[in-house]
Design a protein around this motif. Sequence first.
Motif, mmCIF file in Angstrom:
data_model
loop_
_atom_site.group_PDB
_atom_site.id
_atom_site.type_symbol
_atom_site.label_atom_id
_atom_site.label_comp_id
_atom_site.label_asym_id
_atom_site.label_seq_id
_atom_site.Cartn_x
_atom_site.Cartn_y
_atom_site.Cartn_z
ATOM 1 N N TYR A 39 0.808 -1.228 0.000
ATOM 2 C CA TYR A 39 0.000 0.000 0.000
ATOM 3 C C TYR A 39 0.837 1.272 0.000
ATOM 4 C CZ TYR A 39 -3.486 -3.450 1.296
ATOM 5 O OH TYR A 39 -4.289 -4.557 1.310
ATOM 6 N N THR A 40 2.131 1.134 -0.252
ATOM 7 C CA THR A 40 2.985 2.318 -0.250
ATOM 8 C C THR A 40 3.645 2.487 -1.615
ATOM 9 O OG1 THR A 40 4.786 0.990 0.661
ATOM 10 C CG2 THR A 40 3.474 2.250 2.214
ATOM 11 N N SER A 41 4.111 3.696 -1.859
ATOM 12 C CA SER A 41 4.776 4.012 -3.123
ATOM 13 C C SER A 41 6.053 3.187 -3.270
ATOM 14 C CB SER A 41 5.120 5.504 -3.154
ATOM 15 O OG SER A 41 6.131 5.763 -4.089
ATOM 16 N N SER A 59 -0.689 5.412 -3.286
ATOM 17 C CA SER A 59 -0.716 5.144 -1.853
ATOM 18 C C SER A 59 -2.164 5.063 -1.382
ATOM 19 C CB SER A 59 0.024 6.261 -1.096
ATOM 20 O OG SER A 59 -0.031 6.025 0.288
ATOM 21 N N GLU A 96 -0.423 4.754 6.750
ATOM 22 C CA GLU A 96 0.311 3.728 6.015
ATOM 23 C C GLU A 96 1.717 4.229 5.663
ATOM 24 O OE1 GLU A 96 0.881 0.070 4.831
ATOM 25 O OE2 GLU A 96 -1.155 0.677 5.375
ATOM 26 N N SER A 97 1.792 5.480 5.181
ATOM 27 C CA SER A 97 3.092 6.065 4.839
ATOM 28 C C SER A 97 3.933 6.280 6.088
ATOM 29 C CB SER A 97 2.881 7.400 4.115
ATOM 30 O OG SER A 97 2.175 7.204 2.915
ATOM 31 N N LEU A 151 5.496 3.032 7.359
ATOM 32 C CA LEU A 151 6.685 2.673 6.584
ATOM 33 C C LEU A 151 7.873 3.543 6.998
ATOM 34 C CD1 LEU A 151 7.931 1.042 4.217
ATOM 35 C CD2 LEU A 151 7.253 2.946 2.723
ATOM 36 N N ALA A 207 2.475 11.453 -0.916
ATOM 37 C CA ALA A 207 1.674 10.301 -0.518
ATOM 38 C C ALA A 207 0.654 10.662 0.559
ATOM 39 C CB ALA A 207 2.588 9.186 -0.005
ATOM 40 N N LEU A 219 7.007 11.528 0.622
ATOM 41 C CA LEU A 219 6.074 11.315 1.727
ATOM 42 C C LEU A 219 4.939 12.330 1.694
ATOM 43 C CD1 LEU A 219 8.249 10.432 4.864
ATOM 44 C CD2 LEU A 219 6.311 9.130 3.986
#
Length: 529
Positions: free
Chosen positions: A343-345, A386, A392-393, A396, A378, A375
Amino acid sequence: MAQDSVDLSCDYQFWMQKLSVWDQASTLETQQDTCVHLARFQEFLRKMYEALKEMDSNTIFERFPTIDQLLAKACWNPFILAYDESQKILIWCLCCLINKEPQNSRQSKLNSWVQGVLSHILSALRFDKEVALFTQGLGYAPIDYYPGLLKNMVLSLASELRENHLNGFNTQRRMTPERLASLSRVCVPLITLPDVDPLVEALLVCHGHEPQEILQPEFFEAVNEAILLKKISLPMSAVVCLWLRHLPSLEKAMLHLFEKLISSERNCLRRIECFIKDSLLPQAACHPAIFRVVDEMFRCALLETDGAPEIIATIQVFTQCFLEALEKENKQLRFALKTYFPYTSPSLAMVLLQDPQDVPRGRWLQTLKHISELLREAVEDQTHGSRGGPLESWFLFIRFGGWAEMVAEQLLRSAAEPPAALLWLLAFYYSPRDGRQQRAQTMVQVKAVLGHLLAMSRSSSLSAWDLQTAAGQDTDTDPRAPAQQLIRHLLLHFVLWAPGGHTIARDVVTLVSPWGPASEYSPGMSSPW
């Protein structure tokens, strides 16, 4: 309940007498009598097991002083062993006598006796009278050939299981699901015997083709317990199979790690690292399915504790151990990074996965600005696919704590105007739920503190009280508030590199740390659980 206890005691005396008679005579009449009573005796054994499993070993012998004699007589009776489920129930009863942690020589001897009887049970049905006479004629006593027989049986079954695994859909040569389930059930009381390890490993690795799991849950639970208590040592491939096939075992392994961290009075980061590596979880997490479960449990712990620094420190250490294990397992990733962080870039994940120490100092600012940009996009613009939102970001980002340390050092050791991108990174790190306006206010506050600290760095003398005042911290402030954690982070970094900072470091930590003495917490040194 009391009546059941009385009935069991009466039955116990009856069957003890019966077994004594059967043991002393081997006439046709006694054999016929044995066969007539087999079903009733099995039902008695079942009731006996239901009573024994609720007691510890000492209580069992207090209530049934001759229980070992009764079970021994039954185990040496071939008719009883051959009847229906009597063999299995006898194994269960014997396991109730085992002391998991023997406290004296009597308990150790009892454990050895039980293991010997279990070996006999497993081998008894493979030895007919002629074979027994042959081995005796060669001068081998049962104590010599039973362990060897058990070892050979285990190796034979393990080999059969491996062939079963390779045969795939060849139904004529595959081991039946019923037999696999039976094998796993029989293994439960024998898990900690070293000679049984190959069979345990083979059962875990052997995957059936049925839609549902065919191995017994009790088998998975017993293996997992033995692994967690370091009573057995299995290859990582077998441990991975265990946790993939039985989710409760993986969850228990995570809870066991948390319990060890909590029960330890003070955990320096090196000690946390030892606990984590010892748990085998970082190595197993190289499989994405296991990683996602571990990741989710860490998230729950983080949210339940409102982002406690102790949990964040543990996650960061775990991530480092995981990356080391991933690098050892395969130089080229078998799984794309997207599999671990769906779910992240991908570009953000690639940048954060770099070791900050590998970035030349001259490129710090450029790299940190790039991370801040990714970031911020996102979080605020929801680009780069994202889908998890700010948290979620953030989750990470906090996994890789080295970048936050680099931001703090860059801000404190540069005389230039603090870049907004770096201020944003720190504000986001400590308060991911803030909106744009709240985060902007935090950035203004941090910028002011930085100005005071940089001015003090040019002072000929430093004092802990002056630093506290310059940072705007007072005793009425909640030390767990995100903004205060951020400022405390800057203060502690400041005393690490400022001239004369080391002389007041302990006083500073005592004043600003919510945990008290400097020996209990400081960045990069220790984190209390």
